[in-house]
Scaffold this motif. Structure first.
Motif, PDB file in Angstrom:
ATOM      1  N   GLN A   1      48.604  21.535  44.423  1.00 48.28           N
ATOM      2  CA  GLN A   1      48.718  23.052  44.414  1.00 48.28           C
ATOM      3  C   GLN A   1      48.862  23.457  43.152  1.00 48.28           C
TER       4      GLN A   1
ATOM      5  N   GLN B   1      59.491  30.659  47.055  1.00 52.83           N
ATOM      6  CA  GLN B   1      58.734  29.503  47.321  1.00 52.83           C
ATOM      7  C   GLN B   1      59.440  28.275  47.774  1.00 52.83           C
ATOM      8  N   SER B   2      60.741  27.918  47.201  1.00 50.97           N
ATOM      9  CA  SER B   2      61.402  26.735  47.336  1.00 50.97           C
ATOM     10  C   SER B   2      61.967  26.896  48.898  1.00 50.97           C
TER      11      SER B   2
ATOM     12  N   HIS C   1      60.750  28.501  51.469  1.00 52.29           N
ATOM     13  CA  HIS C   1      59.394  28.283  52.391  1.00 52.29           C
ATOM     14  C   HIS C   1      59.133  26.856  52.290  1.00 52.29           C
ATOM     15  N   TRP C   2      59.014  26.186  51.145  1.00 48.40           N
ATOM     16  CA  TRP C   2      58.677  25.001  51.061  1.00 48.40           C
ATOM     17  C   TRP C   2      59.659  24.020  51.938  1.00 48.40           C
TER      18      TRP C   2
ATOM     19  N   ASP D   1      51.987  19.016  46.655  1.00 47.49           N
ATOM     20  CA  ASP D   1      52.780  19.684  45.673  1.00 47.49           C
ATOM     21  C   ASP D   1      51.982  19.950  44.335  1.00 47.49           C
TER      22      ASP D   1
ATOM     23  N   GLU E   1      52.670  30.642  43.510  1.00 43.29           N
ATOM     24  CA  GLU E   1      52.511  30.110  42.298  1.00 43.29           C
ATOM     25  C   GLU E   1      51.827  31.046  41.606  1.00 43.29           C
TER      26      GLU E   1
ATOM     27  N   THR F   1      52.052  25.154  55.213  1.00 44.32           N
ATOM     28  CA  THR F   1      52.899  25.454  53.857  1.00 44.32           C
ATOM     29  C   THR F   1      52.401  25.768  52.682  1.00 44.32           C
ATOM     30  N   SER F   2      51.023  25.358  52.476  1.00 44.53           N
ATOM     31  CA  SER F   2      50.335  25.460  51.053  1.00 44.53           C
ATOM     32  C   SER F   2      49.944  26.810  50.931  1.00 44.53           C
TER      33      SER F   2
ATOM     34  N   TRP G   1      52.535  28.918  49.629  1.00 46.97           N
ATOM     35  CA  TRP G   1      53.017  28.405  48.316  1.00 46.97           C
ATOM     36  C   TRP G   1      52.145  28.769  47.086  1.00 46.97           C
TER      37      TRP G   1
END
Length: 620
Positions: free
Chosen positions: A317, A252-253, A255-256, A314, A201, A193-194, A197
């Motif tokens: 990151q 982003q949201s 995907h997260w 979270d 970001e 996930t990161s 993300w």
């Protein structure tokens, strides 16, 4: 995690706080782990008492009842003690975390500011002030918030995980195996996930930094914005930046949360298996009810570190993204950013700063120049702005620079103060000392745009000499005709002037800038159109102070008015970045060069000639 490790190394002086926070967290974790054992023991004690009475409370032996009551009360006191330990030690750790966070902010902010002060002028030529400030606020806030939370949570998560795995393995090894599978699977899914993300970001941060930079610029230039009816245009550009962050945040949201749903689903399946094993083995008699209660509570405690990983990742990151922005600035090499080039040197010293630069050891001649440009070439990046500039200024001489707008006059003064290095040639300044600080202490300057700070009038006048007495400040102010308008203010010299002197007129700000140079009392004076913002009356008052100040000092003047140029000792004219003529006003007024052209333009009444005169930034 490399950026976070750098932060730890950067703030190694906070190690006692890190250790203290982790010790407090370890104690709190130990107290929390005791709770399942205490409640399990209480459950077994009660069940045993009822078991002895075949489930009939009326058949309980009074002595057994008393014994059981004492046991459960002791266990209740143990729960109270554990809770008090958690409360007290937890708050102590929280206090240390708050102090550590504040100290970390101080360290990171101070080092950031120190780096900004060390970076050369070229860095600020291409950076928005607001962006620099926004990067400081965002990056350091994200870093300190994460480090504070992580230092509190890391030990708790680690000890809880180890303890639950060990206890589960002691009671039934498949429980430990399932838990051991849950952690790496969850971490692996989180790592997947990161990556995306963090990229998103970074894109968001770029939009926010640019918008914040423009925001600060617009607020600082609000008069210009309103004068040119730019409010809607600026608002639209600002809104577009933040709308871009909305779409990035949505992507982003999505995907997260999509990945989080998968992680949560996998985790729930694993915990379903754990609870099933515990319940079935209790029914089969392998676990007592107390052991079942204890294991269920332990498994619930094991869930917390796993689910907390989402929050930790979270914030980590965000901290990593913030630290990247932070270290992009901290990793800048001032020398490389500067682009190199020679700065002014003291002819009485060699390159190492030693006395006696001359090979024969002879002292400098009494007639040696105070300032000497020798074959200087300079450019801001592309072609040369100045080419083969060579001239000398004798001690105490007043030299004016004249040329078309953009011809390099102000650049000459920037080179004189060592704000940039020259590409070729050399600048010598007698008595300039061993470094740039010494050089700049020996130069007083009044810029075309008066650069003032928020604070009082007295503080701005004393900026170059913070240790000056009030009498010295007021004397300098009087020579610059500052006292003429200060007397009208109720607070006098203690009157706050607002950001960049917003509460003052242009002429008032310029007079304060002149007073600042007068108070500094440096042997070399640079006047970059020092009276350009003054009306005729104010100019006469300030010019009298400047004439007094220039007496016996080496003065380099970018003049705005021909009347000022006519009173200097020599004039240096610049054309296309090269020296065109050097001579006294009397010599140059008949030479047919730039100065003679200016005099002719001044005498002319045609609009074309007046327009041509303005191209030289000069008025009659």
């Amino acid at each position: 995690m490399a950026p976070l490790i750098r932060i730890l190394r950067f703030t190694r002086s906070l190690t006692p706080y890190y250790v203290g926070i982790m010790v407090a967290a370890a104690i709190v974790t130990g107290a929390g782990l005791a709770v399942p054992f205490i409640t399990g023991s209480a459950t077994d004690a009660i069940v045993q008492a009822f078991g002895d009475a075949s489930g009939d409370a009326r058949a309980l032996d009074p002595e057994a009842v008393s014994s059981t009551i004492v046991t459960v009360l002791v266990l209740a006191l143990a729960l109270l003690a554990v809770s008090l330990v958690e409360a007290v030690i937890g708050n102590i750790g929280g206090y240390w975390g708050d102090v550590m966070s504040a100290k970390m902010r101080t360290i990171l902010s101070t080092r950031y500011f120190e780096q900004l002060l060390a970076l050369p002028q070229r860095y600020y030529d291409s950076e928005l002030t607001g962006t620099i400030v926004a990067r400081l606020n965002r990056s350091i806030s994200e870093i300190t918030n994460f480090m504070k939370s992580f230092s509190n949570m890391f030990v708790t998560m680690l000890l809880t995980t180890i303890a639950v795995l060990a206890i589960s393995a002691w009671y039934y090894w498949p429980l430990a195996v399932l838990l051991a599978v849950a952690y790496p699977v969850y971490l692996w899914l989180t790592a997947l996930t990161s990556r995306r993300w963090q990229r998103l970001e970074g894109d968001k941060n770029e939009h926010v930094d640019v918008a914040s930079g423009r925001f600060a610029e617009v607020v600082g230039q609000m008069r210009v914005v309103k004068s040119f009816v730019g409010e809607r245009r600026e608002l639209a550009a600002f809104s577009d930046r933040f709308r871009a962050t909305e779409s990035l945040t949505a992507e982003q949201s999505r995907h997260w949360h999509r990945m989080d749903a998968i992680r949560q689903g996998v985790l729930h399946v694993i915990f379903f298996g754990l609870y099933s094993i515990i319940f079935v083995r209790t029914v089969l008699g392998y676990f007592t009810l107390g052991e079942m209660v204890m294991l269920v509570q332990l498994i619930a405690m094991a869930r917390q570190p796993v689910t907390s990983l989402s929050w930790v990742v979270d914030t980590a990151q965000r901290a990593i993204a913030g630290s990247k922005s932070y270290f992009e600035v901290m990793d800048l090499d001032p020398v490389r950013v500067d682009g190199g080039g020679a700065r002014p040197v003291d002819p009485a010293r060699d390159g190492a700063g030693r006395e006696g630069a001359r090979p024969d050891g002879a002292a400098l001649s009494p007639g040696a120049p105070s300032v000497s440009f020798q074959g200087v070439h300079f450019g801001y990046g592309g072609e040369d702005v100045l080419t083969d500039i060579t001239f000398d200024v004798a001690p105490g001489e007043r030299v004016a620079f004249v040329g078309e707008s953009g011809g390099g006059k102000t650049t000459l003064t920037s080179l004189l103060m060592g704000l940039y290095g020259v590409r070729e040639g050399q600048i010598e300044i007698a008595g300039s000392g061993t470094d740039l600080d010494d050089l700049r202490r020996n130069i007083g300057v009044v810029f075309q745009e008066p650069a003032l700070f928020s604070g009082s009038i007295a503080e701005n006048i004393a900026y170059g000499r913070p240790d000056a007495s009030r009498a010295e400040i007021e004397a300098a102010a009087a020579r610059a005709a500052v006292d003429v308008f200060v007397r009208k203010f109720p607070l006098g010299y203690d009157t706050p002037i607002g950001e960049r002197g917003i509460k003052l007129s242009g002429g008032q700000k310029q007079r304060i800038a002149v007073a600042r140079a007068i108070l500094k009392d440096a042997p070399i004076l640079v006047l970059d159109e020092a009276t350009s913002a003054l009306d005729t009356k104010s100019e006469r008052l300030v010019q009298a102070g400047l004439d007094d100040l220039m007496e016996g000092r080496t003065s380099l003047i970018i003049a705005h008015r021909l009347s000022t140029i006519a009173e200097v000792d020599r004039i240096v004219t610049l054309r296309d970045g090269r020296i065109d003529e050097i001579g006294t006003p009397r010599e140059l007024e008949t030479s047919g060069g730039i100065y003679a052209e200016l005099l002719a333009l001044q005498a002319s009444s045609s609009k074309g000639d007046r327009k041509r005169l303005r191209e030289f930034d000069v008025v009659g």
